[in-house]
Design an enzyme around this catalytic site. Sequence first.
Site, PDB file in Angstrom:
ATOM      1  CG  LEU A  31      44.102  19.565  48.039  1.00  0.00           C
ATOM      2  CD1 LEU A  31      43.519  20.520  47.007  1.00  0.00           C
ATOM      3  CD2 LEU A  31      43.339  18.249  48.047  1.00  0.00           C
ATOM      4  CE  LYS A  32      51.746  22.812  48.585  1.00  0.00           C
ATOM      5  NZ  LYS A  32      52.711  23.796  49.137  1.00  0.00           N
ATOM      6  N   GLY A  61      45.455  38.355  39.165  1.00  0.00           N
ATOM      7  CA  GLY A  61      44.543  39.464  38.934  1.00  0.00           C
ATOM      8  C   GLY A  61      43.453  39.537  39.983  1.00  0.00           C
ATOM      9  CG  HIS A  62      42.584  40.765  43.209  1.00  0.00           C
ATOM     10  ND1 HIS A  62      41.894  39.739  43.818  1.00  0.00           N
ATOM     11  CD2 HIS A  62      43.832  40.751  43.760  1.00  0.00           C
ATOM     12  CE1 HIS A  62      42.666  39.150  44.706  1.00  0.00           C
ATOM     13  NE2 HIS A  62      43.849  39.728  44.695  1.00  0.00           N
ATOM     14  CG  ASN A  92      44.031  43.653  38.386  1.00  0.00           C
ATOM     15  OD1 ASN A  92      44.206  42.893  39.329  1.00  0.00           O
ATOM     16  ND2 ASN A  92      44.575  44.866  38.367  1.00  0.00           N
ATOM     17  CE1 TYR A  93      41.441  38.865  36.846  1.00  0.00           C
ATOM     18  CE2 TYR A  93      39.572  38.700  38.335  1.00  0.00           C
ATOM     19  CZ  TYR A  93      40.857  38.344  38.000  1.00  0.00           C
ATOM     20  OH  TYR A  93      41.561  37.471  38.796  1.00  0.00           O
ATOM     21  CG  ASP A 147      35.901  39.149  41.939  1.00  0.00           C
ATOM     22  OD1 ASP A 147      36.636  38.952  40.956  1.00  0.00           O
ATOM     23  OD2 ASP A 147      36.345  39.518  43.042  1.00  0.00           O
TER      24      ASP A 147
END
Length: 392
Positions: free
Chosen positions: A72-73, A136-137, A140-141, A167
């Site tokens: 995508l670059k 975050g993971h 963390n959430y 998640d």
Amino acid sequence: MSLLSSLNILDFSGLLPGPYATMFLADLGANILRVESPSRPDLLRMTPPIDGEDSVAHQYLNRSKRAIALDLKREESIDIVKKLIHKYDIVLEQFRPGVMDRLGLGYNELKQINPELIYCSLTGYGQTGPYRNRAGHDNNYLSISGVTSYSARKGSVPTPYGIQIADVAGGSHHTVIAILAAAYHRQLTGQGQSIDVSMTDAAFALNGISGAGYLASEVEPEAEALMLNGGTFYDYYETKDGRYFSVGSLEPNFRKQLCEAVGAEELLSLSLSMSKEDMELFKDKLKYIFRLKTYEEWISIFNKFDACIEPVLHFSEAVHHPQIKARNMIADVPKDEGGSQKQLACPIKFSSFQPSYSHVGSQLGYHTDEVLEELGLKKGQISSYKKDGIIG
């Protein structure tokens, strides 16, 4: 006809939350085209155990999806995505806020190509707020949302969960709901829209009972202080041989059966008491009683009662549980090279539709040539793109 065969989704997500969401939609018939980098593949592909070239977790989460590899670059890849938007009019992306805009693939850019575009951004903290660009993971959430603080034993350190609640229950499931709601709205109005799903927001919203209690009455949820987090006899109990049972006998009729099952009918009045002291005493007596018999002995006893008491199973045991088997929760999914792989099945049952699984998650860029040929690119141009590292 599949339930969601009219939905065409371009999936730029990775790891667990986004792929789980699009797998769910694919199980229901949506057409998913997954976009990955040819040089930086999804890390989940390398997570053991491995079957063939890829992780079995990756092969599960990406079943029935086509896979294309684009850098995508590169400007040529951006042009390919913009051509795909004419057909794939739903986009799911899981980059940090602003990344897709910098690539020229943000909502405002792509809706110029397809005004009916539905564009869902799934991130840890959302597109706004002071944490919008923070990494975050799952844990963390759950921590930020307040869930972890009272999901522990009193005086004990927080415990990592066996599944990824923020998640999946947060990010994946809310993403599915959001996309289907937006698709329904588009069907009625012809209007697309941008969707902002935050895993922290979703985890915060999962504080259904305790959160409501605090917001309306300022009752702080604390560890082992609530009806459903160990503050009552609703809990787990160890057997003589170190196994555990879950006891959820909340209603009076179930409490009665619980007391009968454990051979302590005299404890019924104690079990029905609402005083904290009586609750603690009843729970202590249950702990003592459960340790008097082995796991198998209790299985034999509780099979005769309907009291919301079940054994804590190892996953290998859950796979063979008669209820799981009767619900056909294990599916045989074809592999591209032949044979099949056992996977978790779609959990929703329909009267007029059966989820189908065309193949396990494909190798990186497996369908790139096929997709580009559908866009009208010639084989020579595709070969040139491969040589230049634009596609994979």
